[in-house]
Design a protein around this motif. Sequence first.
Motif, PDB file in Angstrom:
ATOM      1  N   GLY A   1       0.792  -1.208   0.000  1.00 26.30           N
ATOM      2  CA  GLY A   1       0.000   0.000   0.000  1.00 26.30           C
ATOM      3  C   GLY A   1       0.831   1.267   0.000  1.00 26.30           C
ATOM      4  N   PRO A   2       0.168   2.429  -0.021  1.00 24.36           N
ATOM      5  CA  PRO A   2       0.863   3.709  -0.177  1.00 24.36           C
ATOM      6  C   PRO A   2       1.576   4.207   1.065  1.00 24.36           C
ATOM      7  N   PHE A   3       1.336   3.585   2.225  1.00 19.32           N
ATOM      8  CA  PHE A   3       1.911   4.092   3.470  1.00 19.32           C
ATOM      9  C   PHE A   3       3.279   3.480   3.798  1.00 19.32           C
ATOM     10  N   VAL A   4       3.741   2.532   3.004  1.00 26.40           N
ATOM     11  CA  VAL A   4       5.024   1.883   3.273  1.00 26.40           C
ATOM     12  C   VAL A   4       6.077   2.465   2.335  1.00 26.40           C
TER      13      VAL A   4
ATOM     14  N   ALA B   1      -5.997  -4.907  12.280  1.00 24.58           N
ATOM     15  CA  ALA B   1      -6.219  -3.498  12.619  1.00 24.58           C
ATOM     16  C   ALA B   1      -5.893  -2.595  11.436  1.00 24.58           C
ATOM     17  N   ALA B   2      -4.783  -2.879  10.754  1.00 19.93           N
ATOM     18  CA  ALA B   2      -4.409  -2.081   9.583  1.00 19.93           C
ATOM     19  C   ALA B   2      -5.418  -2.252   8.462  1.00 19.93           C
ATOM     20  N   TRP B   3      -5.902  -3.478   8.269  1.00 18.49           N
ATOM     21  CA  TRP B   3      -6.901  -3.747   7.237  1.00 18.49           C
ATOM     22  C   TRP B   3      -8.210  -3.020   7.550  1.00 18.49           C
ATOM     23  N   THR B   4      -8.635  -3.085   8.801  1.00 21.12           N
ATOM     24  CA  THR B   4      -9.883  -2.430   9.208  1.00 21.12           C
ATOM     25  C   THR B   4      -9.787  -0.921   9.037  1.00 21.12           C
ATOM     26  N   ALA B   5      -8.612  -0.365   9.325  1.00 21.84           N
ATOM     27  CA  ALA B   5      -8.407   1.079   9.180  1.00 21.84           C
ATOM     28  C   ALA B   5      -8.124   1.484   7.736  1.00 21.84           C
ATOM     29  N   ARG B   6      -8.138   0.529   6.823  1.00 27.53           N
ATOM     30  CA  ARG B   6      -7.877   0.766   5.396  1.00 27.53           C
ATOM     31  C   ARG B   6      -6.490   1.367   5.161  1.00 27.53           C
ATOM     32  N   LEU B   7      -5.520   0.836   5.914  1.00 23.35           N
ATOM     33  CA  LEU B   7      -4.140   1.279   5.749  1.00 23.35           C
ATOM     34  C   LEU B   7      -3.344   0.336   4.861  1.00 23.35           C
TER      35      LEU B   7
ATOM     36  N   ALA C   1      -3.544  -5.697   1.939  1.00 23.86           N
ATOM     37  CA  ALA C   1      -3.390  -7.128   2.212  1.00 23.86           C
ATOM     38  C   ALA C   1      -4.364  -7.551   3.303  1.00 23.86           C
ATOM     39  N   SER C   2      -5.243  -8.493   2.997  1.00 28.61           N
ATOM     40  CA  SER C   2      -6.268  -8.896   3.950  1.00 28.61           C
ATOM     41  C   SER C   2      -5.735  -9.905   4.952  1.00 28.61           C
ATOM     42  N   PRO C   3      -6.312  -9.965   6.142  1.00 25.92           N
ATOM     43  CA  PRO C   3      -5.926 -11.010   7.108  1.00 25.92           C
ATOM     44  C   PRO C   3      -6.155 -12.406   6.552  1.00 25.92           C
ATOM     45  N   ALA C   4      -7.171 -12.590   5.721  1.00 22.23           N
ATOM     46  CA  ALA C   4      -7.433 -13.914   5.144  1.00 22.23           C
ATOM     47  C   ALA C   4      -6.294 -14.347   4.232  1.00 22.23           C
TER      48      ALA C   4
ATOM     49  N   GLU D   1      -2.971   6.906  -5.272  1.00 22.36           N
ATOM     50  CA  GLU D   1      -3.245   5.671  -4.547  1.00 22.36           C
ATOM     51  C   GLU D   1      -4.105   5.936  -3.318  1.00 22.36           C
ATOM     52  N   LEU D   2      -3.769   6.998  -2.584  1.00 20.47           N
ATOM     53  CA  LEU D   2      -4.526   7.323  -1.379  1.00 20.47           C
ATOM     54  C   LEU D   2      -5.957   7.720  -1.718  1.00 20.47           C
ATOM     55  N   ALA D   3      -6.126   8.466  -2.810  1.00 18.71           N
ATOM     56  CA  ALA D   3      -7.460   8.917  -3.189  1.00 18.71           C
ATOM     57  C   ALA D   3      -8.357   7.751  -3.578  1.00 18.71           C
ATOM     58  N   LYS D   4      -7.789   6.766  -4.243  1.00 12.97           N
ATOM     59  CA  LYS D   4      -8.578   5.623  -4.699  1.00 12.97           C
ATOM     60  C   LYS D   4      -8.668   4.535  -3.633  1.00 12.97           C
ATOM     61  N   GLY D   5      -7.748   4.561  -2.678  1.00 13.47           N
ATOM     62  CA  GLY D   5      -7.756   3.576  -1.616  1.00 13.47           C
ATOM     63  C   GLY D   5      -6.739   2.474  -1.845  1.00 13.47           C
ATOM     64  N   PRO D   6      -6.067   2.015  -0.783  1.00 15.40           N
ATOM     65  CA  PRO D   6      -5.082   0.945  -0.931  1.00 15.40           C
ATOM     66  C   PRO D   6      -5.663  -0.286  -1.604  1.00 15.40           C
ATOM     67  N   GLY D   7      -4.958  -0.781  -2.617  1.00 14.83           N
ATOM     68  CA  GLY D   7      -5.388  -1.966  -3.317  1.00 14.83           C
ATOM     69  C   GLY D   7      -6.296  -1.721  -4.494  1.00 14.83           C
TER      70      GLY D   7
END
Length: 383
Positions: free
Chosen positions: A218-221, A301-307, A310-313, A374-380
Amino acid sequence: MPPTPDEGGHPVNVSTTGGSGEGLRVAVIGATGNVGTSLLRALAADPAVAAVRGLARRVPDHAPDKTSWWPVDLGDPRPAAENALREALRGMDAVVHLGWLLQPARDPMITWRTNVGGTERVLRAVARVGVPAVLCASSVAAYTSGPPPSRRRDRPVVREDASTHGRPTAAYSREKAYQERLLDIFERDHPEVRVVRMRPAFLLKRESASQQRRLFLGPFVPGGLLRPGLPPLLPNIPGLRLQVLHTDDAAEAWRLALHRPVRGAFNLATDPVLDTRDLANLLDTTPRTVPLPVVRAALTAAWTARLTPASPALFDTMVRLPVMDCSRAREELGWTPRRDARQTVAALLSGLRDAAGGPTPPLRSRLPGGRAEELAKGPGRVP
């Protein structure tokens, strides 16, 4: 100026070199991605290949040697799109199906429509126009998921006859398993078609680094975080094992399978099998043992916060993957990877640090709007 594609799906950006004379005519679906770009290079250098059709939703401005681009959207179920797909495959000696969507993981109906529905349309087109061979990209994630590392001493070692029911909670694994069932049915109904399934480990190369950062981190790394000695620690999950393969070595396996009368599945990975200590050595950092539930909770937590995209699954699937026995590819294809696992991961890390990319839309090093897009459209949301 390259010709504009028409409603019949005619080619654009036709290569001006190669592509004449006797030899194999190969269609590569998903030709602009991580594997596709490596395979096009391998086929361009193969004197036994006369012409290549590169099928993709977003075609580049330039074509490799012997290659013509054909705009095809596997996620489009309309009759006009199916007609375009059939025309792109007509007259081919073999089809290599690499097309796959990994994101958006938050909208599995989109990935299902392209991955499962797209595979079904490809197989239908292969049968309709009489292509004699189809080589399909499966995955280690198609294998039936096992228990987490903490509940076993070693990963099970699987050969190609192992169960391929995936892990149903993860879209990627679930869709790869369903693809395997589609191939089972196709093989039963069309024994005249030679069907090959490649099940590779994680496929990495320097040129795919920016794409894989968008898909999984994602865009935050920041890429600079992965410089040797900079990460203060790396979570060490006891029992975690990881197989990888350089994408160019995977492409060579596909090329060899085009020329040999083989059928069935082939596991693809290089040695050695890595653990977190190997990754820590590559990053010149210290592995710290962290319980698996703690790592998963942080990812959730990162997935829920949309950071993160990559999903936990998907993480659950990754930590439960088996170790593949790749002897069949070596014995029947005469395939030997040129790069080991450490060299392969080092190539990706170097690409992440340098924001490396490739010459196609999926592999571009930077989006037109940068990370702000990337941030505007959302990670992934953007591959």
